[in-house]
Design a protein around this motif. Structure first.
Motif: not given
Lengths: 385, 221
Positions: B163, B166-167, B169-171, B173-174, B180
């Motif tokens: 998790e 994921e958090i 990677r999202e940050a 990407a944003s 990546q």
């Protein structure tokens, strides 16, 4: 030493009460530290007596411990002075007119804490409901009655003879085994024995290893955990006789180590509970200690509330409920939050990423088996329980 | 030892890796509330090659030709060796490097340094670093180590780390970084390592990660 934030008469009564509660908590922790220090000194003396070679090392340890104890006593004296000044020891606030209906917690000479010291939350909420107060009053008074007037209890419970209840049976059968006693009408309210409770928890939660210790035994073990973490899970270490058991340790491999203390020793009344990481070790590992990790700190705080709830709603089975509730935390790092369905969530106010650390502890009905299956993040908890 | 995951930065197809990316990655870390900088970190890796004593004789087949030596930032007194072909890891005192120099049975061919910033975030520790090829300090890659302090069991911490990944990677990407972070997947059982996390696990992670970093930097050049 300058007492910080001296509560003057200008402070609102809730703040004064909250500070008094805080100081009482601090005093309890200092007293626990002093007890531990005394245990260690005693142990050093015993060791040097049995083993003259080690007497130098024992002497060093004793001196070190003496310094620490001296500091603790000084701190305790300061805290005591603060409490005295704020009227906790003498009930001074009671007589003041504008106390908003609150009273300072009163500590009697025998150590009992009386009146509104039962529940921390009340200290800040002048508008607590009458039902809450009545419930808490009943709990506090029945605790005190049990402690000071044991002969007024029901005959079959007979708490003052706690120390003679032995398992397995010994040469002096002063009391019969409770489960086989001739049942009265109220036999369903009988308190279960410690050994039975532990056995049933072991079958209920096979993933958790339970061990029992006497107080001094536990301090030694806590110290040894700091030096060397056991690589494989140790076998469950249940004491032969349950009279002196003061600490129950529950270990779920790789997940947690929980300590529950019993007071008085050998009884089935839980006194305090604390959660730790399985890789922690040291003298701060005890039921009133606090983990260094945030996740376990929060679970411990929540566990304190759960313990108070179990003690007030079902005192006879408080230990069973508490242990079941603790065992449900085996999935602490794998179970998603029942509200947002994620494992990790950012807690905005704490600025931390935490798994769901709140597991509701409300009991449904007396005879229904609880499974404590839900878990919530701090921010997702729908009620302040 | 507490559980760690190791990731490396995979730049998008056609883009090159620059120090700017490192600064951007640190900015992503610092953008989370509650993150505090905790100093710098530095590890190093040496690729050894066997030096045959006698050139005419064939090298004995049971001795490894290549050896990776690793010095980790959190274990300054130790030195770890990884033999990838035999799947062996050796943990030694740091003075073994002097012994290696004297023996001359293996010679260091090239060196990689990892250095960067360390952050503390609640129960997590993050380390973002540049992967520098030693002779000319060329930037070969960017790595990130994530450590979860309460747990030492790989199995029990798996979901938490996933998790977190994921958090993260999202940050990333944003914030529109040009690439990546890819996690280093290792089968620890092949190396004879168990569920309880140890420095040997870290050594294996670094060994695998560096191979991927070098492969991706060669592809992009």
């Amino acid at each position: 030493m300058e007492p910080q934030q001296q509560a003057g008469s200008g402070d609102a009564p809730p703040k004064q009460v909250a500070q008094a509660m805080d100081r009482l908590g601090r005093a309890a922790r200092l007293i626990a530290e002093i007890r531990l220090g005394a245990d260690r000194i005693l142990e050093a003396l015993l060791v040097s007596n049995e083993n003259p070679r080690l007497s130098e090392k024992a002497a060093e340890l004793t001196l070190g411990e003496e310094d620490a104890m001296r500091r603790h006593f000084l701190d305790l004296r300061t805290v005591g002075k603060q409490l005295e000044d704020s009227g906790v020891l003498s009930g001074a606030l009671r007589s003041r007119g504008n106390s908003w209906g609150l009273h300072m917690p009163l500590v009697c000479p025998d150590g009992a804490v009386v009146a509104y010291a039962w529940k921390r939350q009340l200290a800040g909420q002048a508008g607590a409901s009458a039902v809450d107060r009545a419930r808490l009053a009943l709990k506090a008074f029945s605790d005190q009655k049990r402690r000071f007037f044991p002969q007024l209890e029901d005959d079959q419970l007979n708490r003052s003879n706690n120390d003679t209840i032995k398992f397995p049976p010994t040469k002096r059968p002063r009391l019969l085994h409770r489960p086989t006693q001739s049942p009265n009408i109220d036999s369903t309210e009988q308190k279960p024995m410690l050994a039975d409770i532990l056995k049933s928890i072991q079958t209920e939660a096979p993933g958790v290893t339970i061990s029992t210790y006497q107080r001094l035994e536990w301090s030694k073990r806590a110290e040894s955990l700091a030096l060397d973490q056991p690589k494989e899970q140790i076998l469950s270490n249940l004491s032969g006789s349950f009279n002196e058991v003061a600490v129950i340790e529950l270990v779920a491999s790789g997940v947690f180590r929980v300590l529950v203390s019993l007071h008085p020793a050998g009884s089935t009344d839980p006194d305090a509970v604390a959660f730790f990481s399985p890789n922690e070790g040291g003298s701060y590992l005890h039921s009133r200690g606090m983990s260094v990790h945030h996740v376990f700190k929060h679970v411990t705080e929540y566990a304190d509330k759960a313990l108070q709830y179990f003690q007030s709603s079902d005192p006879n089975k408080a230990l069973s409920h508490l242990l079941s509730w603790i065992c449900s935390h085996q999935s602490l790092f794998t179970k998603n939050c029942s509200k947002c369905c994620k494992l990790l969530a950012m807690d905005k106010s704490l600025a931390l990423l935490l798994p769901p650390v709140h597991r509701p502890y409300l009991l449904n009905s007396k005879d229904h088996d609880q499974d404590f299956a839900t878990a919530y993040h701090i921010g997702c908890s729908s009620y302040d329980v | 030892m507490t559980v760690k995951w190791l990731m490396h930065f995979q730049p998008n197809q056609g883009t090159t890796l620059t120090s700017q990316v490192m600064a951007e990655a640190c900015a992503v870390a610092e953008s989370f509330p509650g993150v505090s900088r905790d100093g710098r970190w530095r590890s190093s890796m040496t690729f050894y090659r066997a030096v045959p004593r006698d050139q005419s004789l064939p090298a004995p087949s049971d001795l490894p030709r290549d050896l990776i030596g690793i010095s980790l930032h959190d274990l300054p007194n130790e030195y770890l060796f990884v033999m990838r072909s035999q799947r062996l890891i050796l943990r030694a005192h740091s003075s073994v490097q002097t012994v290696m120099d004297k023996l001359q049975s293996y010679k260091g061919r090239f060196f990689i340094n990892f250095e960067g910033l360390q952050y503390k975030w609640g129960d997590f520790k993050l380390r973002i670093g540049k992967c520098l090829y030693n002779p000319n300090e060329a930037l070969r890659g960017i790595v990130m180590e994530v450590e979860y302090l309460p747990l030492s069991s790989i199995d029990k911490s798996q979901r938490v780390m996933e998790e977190f990944y994921e958090i993260w990677r999202e940050a990333v990407a944003s914030k529109l970084l040009a690439g990546q972070f890819i996690n280093t997947e290792v089968n620890f059982v092949e190396y004879g390592l168990g569920d309880s996390y140890t420095p040997q696990h870290t050594a294996v992670l670094y060994g695998m990660c560096v191979v991927q970093v070098i492969a991706s930097s060669n592809k992009n050049q």
